[in-house]
Design a protein around this motif. Structure first.
Motif, PDB file in Angstrom:
ATOM      1  N   ARG A 203    -106.628   4.223 -10.858  1.00 46.44           N
ATOM      2  CA  ARG A 203    -107.837   3.460 -11.170  1.00 46.44           C
ATOM      3  C   ARG A 203    -107.535   1.968 -11.172  1.00 46.44           C
ATOM      4  O   ARG A 203    -108.302   1.177 -10.631  1.00 46.44           O
ATOM      5  N   CYS A 207    -109.045   2.597  -7.105  1.00 47.48           N
ATOM      6  CA  CYS A 207    -109.670   3.809  -6.578  1.00 47.48           C
ATOM      7  C   CYS A 207    -111.000   4.060  -7.274  1.00 47.48           C
ATOM      8  O   CYS A 207    -111.118   3.864  -8.487  1.00 47.48           O
ATOM      9  N   ALA A 210    -114.713   9.067  -6.571  1.00 45.52           N
ATOM     10  CA  ALA A 210    -114.625  10.056  -5.486  1.00 45.52           C
ATOM     11  C   ALA A 210    -113.197  10.127  -4.961  1.00 45.52           C
ATOM     12  O   ALA A 210    -112.652  11.215  -4.749  1.00 45.52           O
ATOM     13  N   GLN A 211    -112.585   8.951  -4.785  1.00 44.14           N
ATOM     14  CA  GLN A 211    -111.230   8.909  -4.236  1.00 44.14           C
ATOM     15  C   GLN A 211    -110.232   9.543  -5.205  1.00 44.14           C
ATOM     16  O   GLN A 211    -109.338  10.287  -4.795  1.00 44.14           O
ATOM     17  N   VAL A 214    -110.732  13.418  -5.051  1.00 41.78           N
ATOM     18  CA  VAL A 214    -110.306  14.098  -3.823  1.00 41.78           C
ATOM     19  C   VAL A 214    -108.824  13.870  -3.526  1.00 41.78           C
ATOM     20  O   VAL A 214    -108.099  14.802  -3.191  1.00 41.78           O
ATOM     21  N   ARG A 215    -108.351  12.625  -3.698  1.00 42.81           N
ATOM     22  CA  ARG A 215    -106.980  12.299  -3.294  1.00 42.81           C
ATOM     23  C   ARG A 215    -105.952  12.567  -4.383  1.00 42.81           C
ATOM     24  O   ARG A 215    -104.790  12.843  -4.090  1.00 42.81           O
ATOM     25  N   HIS A 216    -106.355  12.438  -5.637  1.00 42.51           N
ATOM     26  CA  HIS A 216    -105.357  12.521  -6.702  1.00 42.51           C
ATOM     27  C   HIS A 216    -105.465  13.770  -7.571  1.00 42.51           C
ATOM     28  O   HIS A 216    -104.471  14.268  -8.056  1.00 42.51           O
TER      29      HIS A 216
END
Lengths: 307, 295
Positions: A203, A207, A210-211, A214-216
């Motif tokens: 954060r 990020c 959403a990121q 999905v990514r973390h």
């Protein structure tokens, strides 16, 4: 993560293997990953998978080809049995073995697609619920409560009654039946994951929600989801076969195991093979999947043991 | 609990209204347009959907689900009249599960690695893999067709109950055997069991008083869940054995699109389920005094 050490070692091994180009190392790594896998269940599942992939090549007869002259032929080893119909024929003279082989395709197809539907809904809602908390969480968790309290087989029957039987409806129904347990467990995972430092760092690095999700977060719950999915496959196949058995699932003349049992039921006093062999196929498939699921759970995520 | 019940009414209502025009379904092939419009009006189908839902909730609160379209009688009394048959089956199956699975699971855990353990584990895994309806069919094949010991269908006497009960209990017996075994194993390894043994407590006291009581929470949880599972299993078991209970009634109603009857049956089973959960929650407090619901 739970398995960081082992995962790290595997990654290192993978890198080493590709650098050396050594297949021996790759084989050893594969062996290590698969250590303790129960062999008989694995064999059963391979058989079922092969049957479903190559059904047209394996099945000795057309699964839909009726032949009234040959109807209710007993299995080959019984008096009156014919060598060309190894497991006998049904009331329309269709070959039971061929229908079982093709039935594997239906079972696995419904299971795979139903799994995707259920897991997608469940994981998405579980992640949102755990991540955003507040009213989103409250709403989603109340809906899962309702799902648990609902006698879902009746709802399924109503849905099939409205939209008609057939594979698409059955896939949606088995997906809807299964999503709530993914949602609950994924929510729990996300609740603890989002407190971790790497989420805070992501954060800080800018990020968005959403990121981060999905990514973390998603990659960190993959193991859990895989285990849940494996444990779920057996119950999906059971549910589909029960629906088909009640006449509310896959429709005749499609060869599905549950449907074959339903069609054999009126002949139970004259033709034992009709209600026996599809059931054996069904039970051994589910047995194999349950065994493999247990193994995979211990391998990937032992803390789900209580499930 | 109230929220869950309300959600269920919304889902049922939405499903039944999605399914097309009930008035047409009720009349079948031949009807006059005038009679059709009258029927629509008498069912309230000419009003807006939210009014229909409001009326529906009002009636549901009174326990009035309207007339069964097939029987032309109020739906709720029909469901209630079938409830004893299902309850009888469910109670018998539950008794069988408790009497077989808990001792079997305990024996498997206490005599770990012995024949009992192997048998218990094997039964648990094989039992959970066999579909309920197939167990029923195999029992009929064995006990009715081959051996001619038991009647295959109906509800005329005690002999009629044996096969449906065993079929309904089958899956839960397997599941509970497995859970009892693993719950007992967890407890047996703990320090207070070692302490009890060191104190010289007799084995029976260790197993029943110390171990079983501490393994009871997951066992009771699963029993509650299985009781709910019986409601699902009842649909299949009652169909196979022509047992005149709520499950068969609901299936027939759903197949015939007799929606008032389906709604009544679904709501009654949901209430039974929620009450079971409530009872299990209360039981937790009794089994484990550390659990308190008020401060």
């Amino acid at each position: 993560m739970r398995d960081t050490g082992a995962l790290g070692a595997e990654k290192a091994a993978r890198a080493g293997a590709s650098a050396a180009g050594g297949t021996a190392l790759a084989v050893r790594r594969l062996r290590l990953w698969f250590r303790g896998v129960p062999l008989v269940p694995l064999l059963i599942i391979c058989l079922v998978a092969i049957a479903s992939l190559f059904a047209p090549l394996i099945a000795p007869h057309d699964p839909l080809g009726t032949n009234l002259a040959q109807k209710l032929t007993p299995p080959a080893w019984q008096a009156g049995g014919k060598a060309q119909f190894l497991l006998g024929t049904d009331y329309a003279g269709r070959d039971i073995l061929s229908r079982i082989v093709w039935g594997a395709r239906i079972s696995l197809l419904v299971a795979a697609l139903g799994l995707v539907v259920g897991a997608t809904i469940g994981v998405t809602l579980g992640m949102l619920s755990g991540y955003f908390a507040g009213w989103v969480d409250g709403l989603i968790m109340r809906v899962t409560d309702i799902m648990l309290a609902l006698p879902f087989i009746l709802v399924a029957i109503v849905i099939v009654g409205i939209f008609g039987g057939g594979i698409v409806v059955v896939v949606v129904v088995v997906g809807l039946a299964g999503w709530s347990q993914y949602a609950r467990i994924v929510r729990g995972e996300v609740l603890s994951l989002k407190q971790r430092d790497f989420i805070a760092l992501a954060r800080i690095a800018g990020c968005g929600d959403a990121q981060i999700l999905v990514r973390h977060i998603l990659p960190n719950i993959t193991n859990t989801v895989i285990v849940l999915a494996t444990l779920n496959v057996g119950s999906i196949i059971l549910f589909e076969s029960a629906l088909s058995f009640l006449g509310m699932g896959v429709q005749p003349p499609t060869p599905a195991w549950g449907l074959m049992l339903a069609e054999g039921r009126p002949y139970i006093s004259v033709a034992w093979w009709l209600v026996t062999f599809p059931g054996i196929a069904l039970a051994s498939t589910i047995l194999g999947i349950n065994f493999l699921g247990d193994w995979l759970r211990d391998r990937l995520d032992p803390k789900l043991r209580q499930m | 609990m109230v929220v869950a019940l309300w959600g269920i009414t919304v889902i049922i209502f939405a499903l039944t209204r999605l399914s097309g025009d009930p008035a047409r379904l009720m009349m079948g092939e031949s009807y006059s347009e005038k009679y059709y419009l009258e029927l629509r009006q008498s069912l309230g189908l000419d009003r807006p959907v939210y009014v229909q839902y409001g009326l529906y909730i009002r009636d549901v609160a009174r326990g009035d689900f309207g007339q069964s379209w097939r029987f032309r009688k109020p739906a709720m009394p029909i469901v209630m009249s079938r409830l004893p048959a299902t309850a009888q089956l469910g109670a018998a199956a539950m008794a069988l599960v408790v009497l077989v699975a808990i001792p079997m699971g305990m024996l498997a855990a206490v005599k770990r690695g012995s024949f009992f353990d192997t048998f218990g584990k094997g039964f648990a895994l094989v039992g959970q893999s066999m579909p309920t309806f197939w167990v029923g069919l195999m029992l009929i094949l064995l006990l009715s067709v081959s051996l001619r010991w038991l009647p295959a269908s109906g509800r005329d006497g005690p002999a009629n109950m044996l096969m449906p009960t065993l079929t309904l209990a089958w899956f839960s017996m397997a599941a509970l055997t497995r859970l009892t075994r693993s719950a007992m194993l967890d407890v047996i390894d703990s320090d207070f069991i070692k302490m009890a043994r060191v104190k010289g407590a007799p084995e029976s006291v260790v197993v029943f008083k110390h171990a079983l009581k501490n393994a009871a929470i997951p066992i009771v949880t699963l029993l509650g869940l299985q009781l709910a599972g019986f409601l699902r299993g009842a649909v299949i078991v009652e169909t196979i054995f022509a047992w005149p209970g709520v499950g068969k009634l609901a299936l027939d109603a759903a197949m015939g699109r007799d929606f008032p009857l389906v709604q009544a049956a679904v709501l009654v089973t949901a209430v039974v389920f929620l009450l079971t959960n409530f009872a299990v929650d209360i039981l937790y407090g009794y089994l484990d005094p550390r659990i308190r619901y008020t401060k």
